[in-house]
Write a protein that holds these residues in place. Sequence first.
Motif, PDB file in Angstrom:
ATOM      1  N   TYR A  29       0.845  -1.193   0.000  1.00 34.93           N
ATOM      2  CA  TYR A  29       0.000   0.000   0.000  1.00 34.93           C
ATOM      3  C   TYR A  29       0.880   1.242   0.000  1.00 34.93           C
ATOM      4  CZ  TYR A  29      -3.392   3.420   1.830  1.00 34.93           C
ATOM      5  OH  TYR A  29      -4.198   4.514   2.015  1.00 34.93           O
ATOM      6  N   ILE A  30       0.598   2.143  -0.940  1.00 39.04           N
ATOM      7  CA  ILE A  30       1.334   3.414  -0.967  1.00 39.04           C
ATOM      8  C   ILE A  30       0.384   4.523  -0.554  1.00 39.04           C
ATOM      9  CG2 ILE A  30       2.721   5.007  -2.340  1.00 39.04           C
ATOM     10  CD1 ILE A  30       3.240   2.916  -4.346  1.00 39.04           C
TER      11      ILE A  30
ATOM     12  N   LEU B 144      -1.656  -2.908 -10.464  1.00 37.65           N
ATOM     13  CA  LEU B 144      -1.911  -1.604  -9.839  1.00 37.65           C
ATOM     14  C   LEU B 144      -3.382  -1.405  -9.546  1.00 37.65           C
ATOM     15  CD1 LEU B 144       0.286   0.932 -11.824  1.00 37.65           C
ATOM     16  CD2 LEU B 144       0.372   0.482  -9.369  1.00 37.65           C
TER      17      LEU B 144
ATOM     18  N   CYS C 276      -7.079   2.720  -4.281  1.00 37.14           N
ATOM     19  CA  CYS C 276      -7.619   2.322  -2.981  1.00 37.14           C
ATOM     20  C   CYS C 276      -9.157   2.268  -2.999  1.00 37.14           C
ATOM     21  CB  CYS C 276      -7.160   3.307  -1.911  1.00 37.14           C
ATOM     22  SG  CYS C 276      -7.642   5.011  -2.240  1.00 37.14           S
TER      23      CYS C 276
ATOM     24  N   LEU D  50       6.255   8.339 -10.121  1.00 38.40           N
ATOM     25  CA  LEU D  50       5.370   7.336  -9.508  1.00 38.40           C
ATOM     26  C   LEU D  50       5.522   5.990 -10.224  1.00 38.40           C
ATOM     27  CD1 LEU D  50       3.197   6.669  -7.440  1.00 38.40           C
ATOM     28  CD2 LEU D  50       1.464   7.594  -8.997  1.00 38.40           C
TER      29      LEU D  50
ATOM     30  N   CYS E 105       6.770  13.028  -5.310  1.00 38.74           N
ATOM     31  CA  CYS E 105       5.385  12.547  -5.386  1.00 38.74           C
ATOM     32  C   CYS E 105       4.523  12.817  -4.157  1.00 38.74           C
ATOM     33  CB  CYS E 105       5.368  11.060  -5.718  1.00 38.74           C
ATOM     34  SG  CYS E 105       5.819  10.746  -7.442  1.00 38.74           S
TER      35      CYS E 105
ATOM     36  N   LEU F 225      -2.763   2.107  -4.542  1.00 38.29           N
ATOM     37  CA  LEU F 225      -2.434   3.527  -4.444  1.00 38.29           C
ATOM     38  C   LEU F 225      -3.486   4.247  -3.608  1.00 38.29           C
ATOM     39  CD1 LEU F 225      -1.638   3.668  -8.218  1.00 38.29           C
ATOM     40  CD2 LEU F 225       0.068   3.924  -6.414  1.00 38.29           C
TER      41      LEU F 225
ATOM     42  N   LEU G 139      -0.144   8.234  -0.755  1.00 35.57           N
ATOM     43  CA  LEU G 139       0.327   9.426  -1.465  1.00 35.57           C
ATOM     44  C   LEU G 139      -0.380  10.659  -0.903  1.00 35.57           C
ATOM     45  CD1 LEU G 139       0.088   7.923  -5.067  1.00 35.57           C
ATOM     46  CD2 LEU G 139       2.216   8.441  -3.859  1.00 35.57           C
TER      47      LEU G 139
ATOM     48  N   GLY H 144      -4.230   9.177  -4.218  1.00 35.54           N
ATOM     49  CA  GLY H 144      -4.854   7.905  -4.599  1.00 35.54           C
ATOM     50  C   GLY H 144      -6.353   8.045  -4.832  1.00 35.54           C
TER      51      GLY H 144
ATOM     52  N   VAL I 136       6.414   2.429  -8.428  1.00 36.28           N
ATOM     53  CA  VAL I 136       5.523   1.255  -8.414  1.00 36.28           C
ATOM     54  C   VAL I 136       6.163   0.070  -9.118  1.00 36.28           C
ATOM     55  CG1 VAL I 136       3.387   2.576  -8.149  1.00 36.28           C
ATOM     56  CG2 VAL I 136       4.138   1.947 -10.437  1.00 36.28           C
TER      57      VAL I 136
END
Length: 375
Positions: free
Chosen positions: A210-211, A349, A352, A300, A262, A317, A213, A322, A304
């Motif tokens: 999980y990123i 990818l 969320c 980004l 980012c 994301l 952003l 996201g 990823v």
Amino acid sequence: MQKESNIYLDLKYGNRNRVFNQIREAGSISSSALSYELQLSRPTIKQNVDELMGMGLIYESGTFGHTGGRRAKAYSIVKKNKVAVGIDLTKNHVTTIVIDLSGDLIYEKRVRLAFSQEDNYKRELGRLVEEAIKAQDIENDAVMGVGIAVPGLITEDQQKVFYGEILKFTGMTAEELGKYIPYPCRLYNDADAGGYAEISQSEELTDAFYISLSNNIGGSILIDHKVYKGESPRSGEIGHMTVLPGGGECYCGQQGCFEVYCNATILSGQYEGDLAMFFQQLDEGEEKCRAIWKEYLHYLSIAVNNIRMLFDCKVILGGYVGAHLEKYMDELKRLATERNTFEDNADYLRVCKVKKDALALGSALPFIHEFWKTL
Ligand SMILES: [Zn+2]
């Protein structure tokens, strides 16, 4: 809230636990349906239903059937028997939420409140929690605890910030922050909380990266529905991966970190912090926005793809950016695919699912999930 994953119906838990979780998942269910679903005898079901009623965790919520004879009783859980509070604490805002025994959100409030180490700030946190509990007419002893998501790294016992450069609060403890909160407090790293909320809502996923952003970048490694913490514990700190050697300066003291290129303020900073305005202008084809966005997606896509190479799992994301990404996924996927050694697509990818309150939710959910296991 969407259905939780079925892991709580696992055979490794006892019958009372399985009966409770089946009722919780069904919403409302009869004894015979429980017996059928769990493959347990009627007397076993009755014994466990009686125990759960005695504990005040379930109640008779109605009846099923209307074709003569005796109607079957329906059972449901007493949702406010236990609740948990989640707080998302950032530089300028505090979000307070309450979730019930089902894990459903029953209260949410976001206020502008600049972070400070002063007593007044802590007093205000206590007041916000009390207000949330009072608003829902919840018994004080129903509150299992308060999870506080912060932009910092947290010790394993969840009681202390051991790296807190963003808010300059390294060394802050849960006890200090919760000085006016009359319930057990735990600290959570913000990205880990976001990741946990996300994986809890993704029934088909057991593992993911999980990123987050947001105004800062965080990451969370999720393995078998749990956050993998690492040995230090500071796993998933992808904000400080180098994406451009010798590049721009990061608040951490290094150069060229992913964080520099980012974080959400790169975009929202163009419109005095208004991220939605950035995306609106981008959609209208504003040239400067397009140039900024192009560079943003470039970095980004590097990040990823690196994560995909490392973990070979889904990459989710999240965070402020996201929540706006859906529309631009084709472009991001194309860029990520260009870097991929093994695949001709970037279907790993995802955007969320939890668009709002993910960090507060992910700080409250563990209390409820732990309770589901203890029965
Ligand atoms: Zn850095």
